[in-house]
Write an enzyme that holds these catalytic residues in place. Structure first.
Site, PDB file in Angstrom:
ATOM      1  N   ASN A 155      15.837  69.766  76.829  1.00 24.84           N
ATOM      2  CA  ASN A 155      15.986  69.267  78.201  1.00 24.84           C
ATOM      3  C   ASN A 155      17.200  68.351  78.368  1.00 24.84           C
ATOM      4  O   ASN A 155      17.912  68.408  79.362  1.00 24.84           O
ATOM      5  CB  ASN A 155      14.705  68.570  78.676  1.00 24.84           C
ATOM      6  CG  ASN A 155      14.306  67.397  77.814  1.00 24.84           C
ATOM      7  OD1 ASN A 155      14.566  67.358  76.615  1.00 24.84           O
ATOM      8  ND2 ASN A 155      13.647  66.421  78.418  1.00 24.84           N
ATOM      9  N   GLU A 253       9.019  60.224  69.992  1.00 24.43           N
ATOM     10  CA  GLU A 253       9.107  60.094  71.457  1.00 24.43           C
ATOM     11  C   GLU A 253       8.536  61.376  72.028  1.00 24.43           C
ATOM     12  O   GLU A 253       9.193  62.413  72.014  1.00 24.43           O
ATOM     13  CB  GLU A 253      10.561  59.855  71.886  1.00 24.43           C
ATOM     14  CG  GLU A 253      10.672  59.377  73.334  1.00 24.43           C
ATOM     15  CD  GLU A 253      10.913  60.514  74.311  1.00 24.43           C
ATOM     16  OE1 GLU A 253       9.917  60.979  74.923  1.00 24.43           O
ATOM     17  OE2 GLU A 253      12.054  60.942  74.457  1.00 24.43           O
ATOM     18  N   CYS A 287      11.129  63.952  80.359  1.00 33.96           N
ATOM     19  CA  CYS A 287       9.897  63.366  79.820  1.00 33.96           C
ATOM     20  C   CYS A 287       9.412  62.189  80.646  1.00 33.96           C
ATOM     21  O   CYS A 287       8.226  61.872  80.636  1.00 33.96           O
ATOM     22  CB  CYS A 287      10.096  62.962  78.360  1.00 33.96           C
ATOM     23  SG  CYS A 287      11.482  61.855  78.088  1.00 33.96           S
ATOM     24  N   GLU A 460      13.922  54.198  70.698  1.00 36.68           N
ATOM     25  CA  GLU A 460      15.315  54.579  70.524  1.00 36.68           C
ATOM     26  C   GLU A 460      16.108  53.902  71.628  1.00 36.68           C
ATOM     27  O   GLU A 460      15.588  53.623  72.705  1.00 36.68           O
ATOM     28  CB  GLU A 460      15.465  56.092  70.582  1.00 36.68           C
ATOM     29  CG  GLU A 460      14.736  56.782  69.451  1.00 36.68           C
ATOM     30  CD  GLU A 460      15.011  58.265  69.393  1.00 36.68           C
ATOM     31  OE1 GLU A 460      15.628  58.707  68.417  1.00 36.68           O
ATOM     32  OE2 GLU A 460      14.588  58.967  70.325  1.00 36.68           O
TER      33      GLU A 460
END
Length: 478
Positions: A155, A253, A287, A460
C-alpha cells in the site's frame, strides 16, 4: 501521461550485484488501472537467500564499525538521489500500485525525508553515565541489534520500506529487505539509490519471492537478529511464531480499523473537507484510514447527506491522469473482497448512501459510504482496506468511546470536537497507539508510529524507531 512506459528492469540485489530472472521463477506485475501485465519480477531461490544471509552477516560486521558521520553522509546522499529521481520512481509506483501520481510523489518525498532524518538521528543515539563512587564507572550504551529482515506491504511500498531501511542502516544494522512483489520497480529504485550513494555492497540486500518461503528461510537463520514487519494481523502472528524459535527481536505494525468520533460541536464543513480526501486517499488502502465513523445524533443526517454527495462526485480513474484523486485498488483480489463486505452490510440492514460497485477494465471500486451499519455486519468488525466508509450515530461521549474501543484493533483513532477538555479525555481514554484530534496528520519522520492490542507493538519513526534497531548494554568498571 496515462500512456507512460513502465521502464523498470526487475532484478534481485544480493551482495552488491543485480541478478536477473535466469534460472529463477518469475511472477507477473500488473498495472491495476488496466489489469495488463507490465513486467515479471524474479523470485529468489534458496541459494539466493543463503547468499543474502552470508552477505548480511559480513556487512553487519563492517557497517556497525563504520563511523556514524560516514553512515550519515551515505544516507543523506541517498535522500538526494531519491529526490532527483522522484518523477521516475513516482511513475513506477503509480503504474504498479495505482495511487494518483501526486500521492506517489508525496510518498517518494516522504521516503527521502526519512533517510535525511535518520542520518542525523543516528548521531543522537546517546547512552548514560551512572553516578558511582570515586574511581568507579558505570555507563549505558546502545549498539546495533544485528542483521535485520524487513517485510513491507504494497500500500505504501516506497515509504514503508524506507522507514525500515533508514532507521536500521542509521543504527548500524545490515538489512535483507523483502518488499511486495506487486511493486518491485519503485522499491528497487530505493535500493539503487542507496547503492549509488556508496552503501557497501553487502550491507543491504533486496529479495523478492513467495512470502512464506522467504520468511521461513530467513527467520530460520541465526544470522537474522531482528524482524520488522508491516502488514496483516494473521501474517504478523505467523512471523512472530517463526521469530520465537530464534528469540529474534520483533517490531509489528499490523492492521487497523480506525474509528472517527465526530461530535456536534465540531466545525462540520471543515471536518468533512478533511474526512473525504483522507478516507479515499490511496483508495482507502491505508492502515490508519478513517473507516468507522461515529457521529453525534444531532448532526448525523447532515453528515451523511454531505458525505454522500462528496463521495459520489469524487474523481476516480487512472492515477497518471492529472484530474484523478483516487485510483484503482492495488490488485485483482481487492474489488471482490470489498464487494463481499458491502453486500453483507446491506443484507444486514445498512443503507448504501453512495458508491458500492465495481467499474472499468482495471481493479476499480467506486468510493462508497454505508450508513446505519449494524454492529453485526462484517465490515464493522473486519478491516475493509478499501474505499468504504461506514457510519453510525451515537448519543453520548461514553457511548462513542465504548464503540471506538470495541474492537481488538488499536492502531489509529481520530476525533473532532471543539471542546478542549473532551479532547483531553479522548486522548487519554481511546485505546490506540496514535490519536488525531481535529487532524489526520499523525505520521512524520520524527513521529513514533505503532499500535496496541492486535495492531502490534513497537514503534517506527522518531527516536523510538532508531531504538528498535538497537540493544542496550551496561558496562561497569571498578
Amino acid at each position: 501521461m496515462a500512456t507512460a512506459t513502465y521502464d523498470a528492469d526487475l532484478k534481485l540485489f544480493v551482495n552488491g550485484a543485480w541478478h536477473a530472472s535466469e534460472g529463477r521463477d518469475a511472477q507477473p506485475v500488473f498495472n491495476p488501472a488496466t489489469g495488463a501485465t507490465v513486467a515479471e519480477v524474479p523470485l529468489a531461490t534458496a541459494a539466493d537467500l543463503d547468499e543474502a544471509l552470508a552477505a548480511a552477516d559480513r556487512g553487519f560486521k563492517t557497517w556497525k564499525a563504520t563511523d556514524v558521520e560516514a553512515r550519515a553522509a551515505i544516507l543523506h546522499k541517498a535522500a538526494d538521489l531519491i529526490r532527483q529521481r522522484t518523477d521516475r520512481i513516482a511513475t513506477l509506483l503509480t503504474m504498479e500500485q495505482g495511487k494518483p501520481l501526486g500521492e506517489a510523489r508525496g510518498e517518494v518525498a516522504g521516503a527521502a525525508q526519512l533517510f535525511d532524518y535518520y542520518a542525523e538521528e543516528a548521531k543522537r543515539a546517546y547512552g548514560r553515565v551512572l553516578v558511582r563512587p570515586t574511581g568507579q564507572r558505570s555507563i549505558v550504551i546502545k549498539q546495533p541489534v544485528g542483521p535485520v529482515a524487513s517485510f513491507t506491504p504494497w500500500n505504501f511500498p516506497v515509504y514503508l520500506m524506507a522507514k525500515k531501511l533508514a532507521a536500521a542502516l542509521a543504527a548500524g544494522c545490515s538489512v535483507i529487505a523483502k518488499p511486495p512483489e506487486e511493486t518491485p520497480g519503485s522499491t528497487s529504485a530505493i535500493v539503487q539509490a542507496l547503492a549509488d550513494a556508496g552503501l557497501p555492497a553487502d550491507v543491504a540486500q533486496l529479495v523478492f519471492g513467495v512470502p512464506d518461503t522467504v520468511s521461513r528461510h530467513l527467520l530460520a537463520s541465526p544470522v537474522i537478529r531482528k524482524v520488522s514487519f508491516t502488514g496483516s494481523v494473521p501474517v504478523g502472528r505467523h512471523l512472530m511464531k517463526l521469530a520465537a524459535d530464534g528469540l529474534k527481536r520483533v517490531t509489528m505494525e499490523l492492521g487497523g480499523h480506525a474509528p472517527v468520533l465526530i461530535f456536534d460541536d465540531c466545525d462540520l464543513d471543515r471536518t468533512l473537507d478533511m474526512v473525504v480526501p483522507q478516507k479515499f486517499r490511496n483508495a482507502g488502502q491505508v492502515c490508519v484510514s478513517p473507516t468507522r465513523f461515529y457521529v453525534q445524533q444531532g448532526i448525523y443526517d447532515r453528515f451523511i447527506k454531505t458525505f454522500a454527495e462528496r463521495t459520489a462526485a469524487y474523481p476516480v480513474g487512472n492515477g497518471l491522469e492529472p484530474t484523478t484523486k483516487m485510483g484503482p485498488l492495488a490488485n485483482r483480489r481487492r474489488p471482490d473482497a470489498i464487494s463481499a463486505l458491502v453486500d453483507d452490510a446491506v443484507a444486514k440492514g445498512a443503507t448504501l448512501a453512495a458508491g458500492g460497485e465495481r467499474f472499468g477494465d482495471g481493479f476499480f471500486y467506486k468510493p462508497t459510504l454505508l450508513a446505519d451499519v449494524p454492529l453485526e455486519a462484517r465490515i464493522m468488525n473486519e478491516e475493509p482496506f478499501g474505499p468504504v466508509a461506514v457510519a453510525r450515530p451515537f448519543a453520548t461521549e461514553e457511548e462513542a468511546i465504548e464503540q471506538a474501543n470495541r474492537l481488538p484493533y488499536g492502531l489509529a483513532a481520530f476525533a473532532f470536537t471543539e471542546n478542549g477538555r473532551r479532547a483531553n479525555r479522548l486522548g487519554d481514554l481511546i485505546e490506540a497507539g496514535m490519536v488525531g484530534l481535529n487532524t489526520f496528520n499523525i505520521s512524520g519522520a520524527d513521529t513514533p508510529f505503532g499500535g496496541v492490542k492486535d495492531s502490534g507493538f513497537g514503534s517506527e519513526g522518531g527516536p523510538e524507531g532508531l531504538d528498535s534497531y538497537m540493544v542496550v548494554k551496561a558496562i561497569h568498571q571498578a
